[in-house]
Design an enzyme around this catalytic site. Structure first.
Site, PDB file in Angstrom:
ATOM      1  N   ASP A  13      58.975  48.821   5.029  1.00 47.70           N
ATOM      2  CA  ASP A  13      57.623  49.092   5.545  1.00 47.70           C
ATOM      3  C   ASP A  13      57.241  50.566   5.465  1.00 47.70           C
ATOM      4  OD1 ASP A  13      57.615  46.371   6.356  1.00 47.70           O
ATOM      5  OD2 ASP A  13      58.664  46.942   8.182  1.00 47.70           O
ATOM      6  N   LYS A  16      55.554  51.471   0.602  1.00 47.69           N
ATOM      7  CA  LYS A  16      55.853  51.357  -0.838  1.00 47.69           C
ATOM      8  C   LYS A  16      54.729  50.648  -1.575  1.00 47.69           C
ATOM      9  CE  LYS A  16      59.573  49.010  -0.101  1.00 47.69           C
ATOM     10  NZ  LYS A  16      59.662  49.064   1.357  1.00 47.69           N
ATOM     11  N   GLY A  40      56.577  42.106   2.132  1.00 47.98           N
ATOM     12  CA  GLY A  40      55.141  41.851   2.167  1.00 47.98           C
ATOM     13  C   GLY A  40      54.384  43.145   2.189  1.00 47.98           C
ATOM     14  N   HIS A  41      53.345  43.232   1.397  1.00 45.89           N
ATOM     15  CA  HIS A  41      52.462  44.365   1.564  1.00 45.89           C
ATOM     16  C   HIS A  41      51.020  43.991   1.298  1.00 45.89           C
ATOM     17  CE1 HIS A  41      53.850  45.216  -2.668  1.00 45.89           C
ATOM     18  NE2 HIS A  41      52.553  45.230  -2.811  1.00 45.89           N
ATOM     19  N   THR A  42      50.182  44.744   1.960  1.00 45.86           N
ATOM     20  CA  THR A  42      48.764  44.438   1.868  1.00 45.86           C
ATOM     21  C   THR A  42      48.141  45.370   0.853  1.00 45.86           C
ATOM     22  OG1 THR A  42      48.911  43.953   4.197  1.00 45.86           O
ATOM     23  CG2 THR A  42      46.697  44.111   3.299  1.00 45.86           C
ATOM     24  N   THR A 128      63.680  37.521   8.928  1.00 45.14           N
ATOM     25  CA  THR A 128      62.283  37.106   8.817  1.00 45.14           C
ATOM     26  C   THR A 128      62.168  35.571   8.805  1.00 45.14           C
ATOM     27  OG1 THR A 128      62.437  37.178   6.420  1.00 45.14           O
ATOM     28  CG2 THR A 128      61.632  39.175   7.500  1.00 45.14           C
ATOM     29  N   GLN A 222      61.861  46.021   0.949  1.00 47.35           N
ATOM     30  CA  GLN A 222      62.716  46.519   2.051  1.00 47.35           C
ATOM     31  C   GLN A 222      63.057  48.010   1.849  1.00 47.35           C
ATOM     32  OE1 GLN A 222      64.124  43.306   0.530  1.00 47.35           O
ATOM     33  NE2 GLN A 222      62.624  42.306   1.789  1.00 47.35           N
ATOM     34  N   THR A 297      53.959  42.874   8.295  1.00 49.13           N
ATOM     35  CA  THR A 297      53.044  42.142   7.407  1.00 49.13           C
ATOM     36  C   THR A 297      53.475  40.681   7.273  1.00 49.13           C
ATOM     37  OG1 THR A 297      53.113  44.167   6.091  1.00 49.13           O
ATOM     38  CG2 THR A 297      51.876  42.378   5.151  1.00 49.13           C
ATOM     39  N   THR A 299      55.814  38.981   9.473  1.00 56.07           N
ATOM     40  CA  THR A 299      56.074  38.244  10.717  1.00 56.07           C
ATOM     41  C   THR A 299      55.139  38.648  11.861  1.00 56.07           C
ATOM     42  OG1 THR A 299      57.699  39.907  11.345  1.00 56.07           O
ATOM     43  CG2 THR A 299      58.539  37.967  10.193  1.00 56.07           C
ATOM     44  N   ARG A 303      56.588  46.851  15.348  1.00 58.07           N
ATOM     45  CA  ARG A 303      57.729  47.603  14.810  1.00 58.07           C
ATOM     46  C   ARG A 303      58.253  48.590  15.842  1.00 58.07           C
ATOM     47  NH1 ARG A 303      54.346  48.405   9.385  1.00 58.07           N
ATOM     48  NH2 ARG A 303      54.702  46.349   8.525  1.00 58.07           N
ATOM     49  N   ASP A 331      48.950  61.295   8.494  1.00 60.70           N
ATOM     50  CA  ASP A 331      47.813  61.389   9.432  1.00 60.70           C
ATOM     51  C   ASP A 331      48.117  60.763  10.792  1.00 60.70           C
ATOM     52  OD1 ASP A 331      47.779  59.113   7.550  1.00 60.70           O
ATOM     53  OD2 ASP A 331      46.244  58.347   8.897  1.00 60.70           O
TER      54      ASP A 331
END
Ligand code: IMP
Length: 427
Positions: A13, A16, A40-42, A128, A222, A297, A299, A303, A331
């Site tokens: 997370d 990447k 998972g990534h958005t 997960t 990961q 993303t 589950t 975090r 930021d």
């Protein structure tokens, strides 16, 4: 330069997805090499949000070839769902190749994942629950079903029958409902027919692309600390998300890897169980979680939050040969008076500069920090390193100095335009 690897330097997370998405624009080929839909990534593309778990981020450009490598474990149902999601969003031209040597994640793997976790009681890994560990266990036990078996329906039926018969004995023992081979086969046969067109010997395909000098991006899932070999075992995933894993898991020579980008958050996070030396939970952690939207993303789990840990970064640099750092979510640290950076650990009174192998020792490590003043200026519109507030520059320079890796990219917000590149990755 043709082979660029993006790896996570922490526990996953790290952002990447944003870097791969950014670099995918320049790449001819994007390759996933390990893991499955535990990742998972958005991605925001043309103002639409897409959650990708299996398919590489190059899928939005029809000229980019996307490969699912032999080191992956692929849940066909999840893959079809992702393909449908793309199709419904109007992405019709799918340039995808799936390795015939990759392994399948099947319904019994997800049941086993949960069962094994439940049996561990207080010692859960916090997986997960996507069946990743059991699928890799089958691979190592040589009862795994590969994509080449999946697309040959007779072979698939026979192997599925063997495995379901085998695992039903375990399910019966633990009072779980048994699977019916014909039902599973009926459903998965449809998936097999639908993916067949994408199945290739991706090792041959990829070598050809590299031989022709094409730009290839290897997208790690990961992070290094979740590596089965070099992570905080047993609180790890079941594959290796390091750059060393790329050749084995895609069928190429290590010589093709020219650049390894280590992606790190400006702080640290972790989901699931396992010791996390720089973890803290107070108002600042809550703020970081909220501003950084630190919820999984895959589950949705909140975090765990910690300060940046340069022992972890140096470890990741060593195991992956990281050539440049990409520092994300800078930021999120705005408006924090004092920022801490972990420089070493204290173990049984001794100062150490490495992550011990034994989890018993890892759990005893006390972080040693240096403190730097924070900044309160808005940095989200910064486009140059020299425009950053001096304290932000000092913070980045300190990480650079403590890791011995040059800063290649930093990110000051979720948008693509908020990704500032200091080093061109593809020449
Ligand atoms: P598994 O990969 O589902 O077996 O989970 C093993 C460990 O890896 C757990 O601590 C998970 O939370 C963690 N994990 C797996 N995938 C990811 C990811 O994409 N991001 C962060 N943590 C992950």
């Amino acid at each position: 330069m043709s082979g660029v690897v993006v790896v996570g330097t922490q526990w996953g997370d790290e952002g990447k997805g944003k870097i791969t998405d950014f670099l995918a624009e320049k790449a001819d080929v994007v390759v996933r090499f390990q893991g499955g839909n535990n990742a998972g990534h958005t991605i925001v593309f043309e103002n639409k949000k897409f959650a990708l778990h299996l398919i590489p981020s190059g899928i939005f450009r029809k000229e980019t070839l996307n490969i699912l490598g032999n080191g992956m474990v692929i849940n066909p149902k999840a893959l079809i769902e992702e393909l449908e999601m793309l199709n419904n969003a109007g992405i019709k031209e799918i340039n995808l190749a799936i390795s015939d040597r990759a392994h399948l994640v099947l319904p019994y793997h997800t049941i086993l994942d949960k069962l094994y976790e439940d049996l561990k009681e207080g010692k859960k890994v916090g997986t997960t629950n996507k069946g990743i560990g059991p699928a890799y266990s089958d691979k190592a036990s040589r009862i795994g079903i590969r994509i080449c078996d999946f697309v040959d329906l007779d072979v698939f039926y026979n192997k599925l029958n063997d495995n379901i018969t085998y695992y039903n004995k375990i399910f019966k023992l633990f009072g779980k409902s048994e699977l019916r081979v014909n039902e599973v086969f009926k459903e998965y046969k449809e998936y097999s027919i639908r993916i067949k067109t994408y199945v290739k010997d991706t090792g041959i395909l990829l070598n050809k692309e590299l031989d022709e000098g094409k730009k290839v991006l290897f997208e790690g899932a990961q992070g290094s600390l979740l590596c089965l070999d070099h992570g905080t075992y047993p609180y790890v995933t079941s594959s290796s998300p390091t750059a060393a894993s790329v050749p084995l898991n895609t069928g190429i020579s290590p010589m093709f890897i020219d650049e390894v980008i280590g992606v790190t958050k400006a702080y640290s996070t972790r989901v699931g169980e396992g010791y996390f030396a720089t973890e803290f939970e107070d108002e600042i952690a809550k703020r970081i979680r909220d501003v950084g939207n630190e919820y999984g993303t895959t589950t949705g789990r909140p975090r765990r939050i910690g300060w940046i840990d340069t022992v972890v970064l140096r470890h990741s640099k060593r195991v992956s040969g990281i050539t440049s750092l990409s520092i994300m979510l800078l930021d999120v640290l705005t408006n924090i008076d004092i920022l801490k950076i972990c420089v070493a650990y204290k173990l049984d009174g001794e100062i150490i500069d490495y992550i011990p192998a034994s989890i018993k020792d890892v759990e005893k490590c006390i972080p040693i920090y240096i403190e730097l003043p924070g900044w309160d200026e808005d940095i989200t519109k910064t486009t140059k390193f020299s425009d950053l507030p001096l304290n932000t520059q000092r913070y980045l320079n300190k990480i650079n100095e403590l890791t011995g890796v040059d800063l290649g990219i930093f990110s000051v917000g979720p948008d693509r335009t908020q990704t500032i590149v200091l080093k061109e990755m593809y020449k």
